[in-house]
Write an enzyme that holds these catalytic residues in place. Sequence first.
Site, PDB file in Angstrom:
ATOM      1  N   CYS A  89       0.862  -1.181   0.000  1.00 18.57           N
ATOM      2  CA  CYS A  89       0.000   0.000   0.000  1.00 18.57           C
ATOM      3  C   CYS A  89       0.897   1.230   0.000  1.00 18.57           C
ATOM      4  CB  CYS A  89      -0.869  -0.034   1.263  1.00 18.57           C
ATOM      5  SG  CYS A  89      -1.836   1.459   1.529  1.00 18.57           S
ATOM      6  N   CYS A 203      -0.864   3.900  -6.240  1.00 13.44           N
ATOM      7  CA  CYS A 203      -1.754   3.278  -5.260  1.00 13.44           C
ATOM      8  C   CYS A 203      -1.941   1.863  -5.772  1.00 13.44           C
ATOM      9  CB  CYS A 203      -3.096   4.020  -5.223  1.00 13.44           C
ATOM     10  SG  CYS A 203      -4.379   3.149  -4.271  1.00 13.44           S
TER      11      CYS A 203
HETATM   12  N1  DGL Z   1      -4.000   0.656  -1.673  1.00 21.54           N
HETATM   13  C1  DGL Z   1      -3.661   1.833  -0.970  1.00 21.54           C
HETATM   14  C2  DGL Z   1      -2.464   2.512  -1.628  1.00 21.54           C
HETATM   15  O1  DGL Z   1      -1.673   1.874  -2.276  1.00 21.54           O
HETATM   16  C3  DGL Z   1      -4.692   2.900  -0.710  1.00 21.54           C
HETATM   17  C4  DGL Z   1      -6.123   2.651  -0.649  1.00 21.54           C
HETATM   18  C5  DGL Z   1      -6.795   3.431   0.478  1.00 21.54           C
HETATM   19  O2  DGL Z   1      -7.071   4.631   0.338  1.00 21.54           O
HETATM   20  O3  DGL Z   1      -7.014   2.776   1.485  1.00 21.54           O
HETATM   21  O4  DGL Z   1      -2.258   3.694  -1.451  1.00 21.54           O
END
Ligand code: DGL
Length: 278
Positions: A89, A203
Site C-alpha cells: 500500500c 496506489c
Molecule cells: N492501496 C492503498 C495505496 O496503495 C490505498 C487505498 C486506500 O485509500 O485505502 O495507497
Amino acid sequence: MQGFDKLSPNGFGALRANSPILLFDSGVGGLTVLAELRHALPDAPVIYAADMAGLPYGTKSEAEVAARVCGLLGRMAERWQPRLICIACNTASTIALGMVREVLEIPIVGTVPAIKPAAAMTKTGVIGLLGTEATIRQAYVDNLEAEFAADKRLLRQAAPGLVEAAEAKLAGRGDANGAVGEAVAALRAQPGGERIDTVVLACTHFPLLREELQAELGSEVALVDGAQGIARRIVHLTRNDDFARGEPDRAVTTGPLAAFEALAPVFAAHGIDRLVQF
Ligand code: DGL
C-alpha cells in the site's frame, strides 16, 4: 523440507519453511502485488491481510494511518511470525514504513510510487501521478521527485474515487468508468496535463483498473506501477529461504467477514480459498 528450523537472517528467531510472507493493504490493492509474487515465488506461503475496517487510508490523517498500520502489523507479526512483511500500500508505506521498520525486527518491504522508472521512460518530460490524497502530499514523494525527476514535470492528482471503484469492481458491483473518467479529466486539466506520456499508478488499487485507465488515457500513455519491482525485492530478500506450505494460504480481514466473502472468487483466483476475520 518441512519442519526444519534455522536461524532467521534478522535474528528474529527460528525461521521455518512454512513461515508466511505477510502482505498487508487497506483492501484489495495488495492483490496486484500478490499476483506478481505468485509468479516469482509460487511455493511461498502467504497471509493476505486487508484492513477493511480502516479502508480507505487515503482520506485519513498521517497519525491515523500510522497508528493503524503500526498497531496492526505489530499484532499480526506476533501472531503469525512472518518471515517478511510487505506493506502493499503506497499510502501506508509513504507514511509509516520507517516507523514499522523501527519496531519490528523482520524485513519490511514497502511500496513506493514508481517515479524513478517513470522518469526514465518519459519522452515529453511530463509525468502524471495518480495516488490517494494522503500519498500525494507526503514528503516521501517530494524526495523521490527531487532525487529522480528534478528535471521533469510531475503532476500529482488525488484520485480517491478509484480506490472505491477498484474495491467495487472486484466485489462484482458497479462500473469503474465514471470514476476513471473523473480522475483522468482532473489530471489532464492541470497545466501541462495534455503533454503527459507516462502515468505512475501510485496506489496498489489502481492497476486493478488498468484497462479502464488505459482506455481513458489513450494507448500512447505508459502506465507504471511498482508491483514487479516489489516482487523482485521479496525474491532477493528470501533468496536463501526454503518454502513449504504447511496449511492453505488465507486472507484475513479486520472488518466483517460477510462483506469480505463477496471477494471470495477474486482471492480464489490468486490461490487463496480461506477467508477469516482477524
Ligand atoms: N492501496 C492503498 C495505496 O496503495 C490505498 C487505498 C486506500 O485509500 O485505502 O495507497
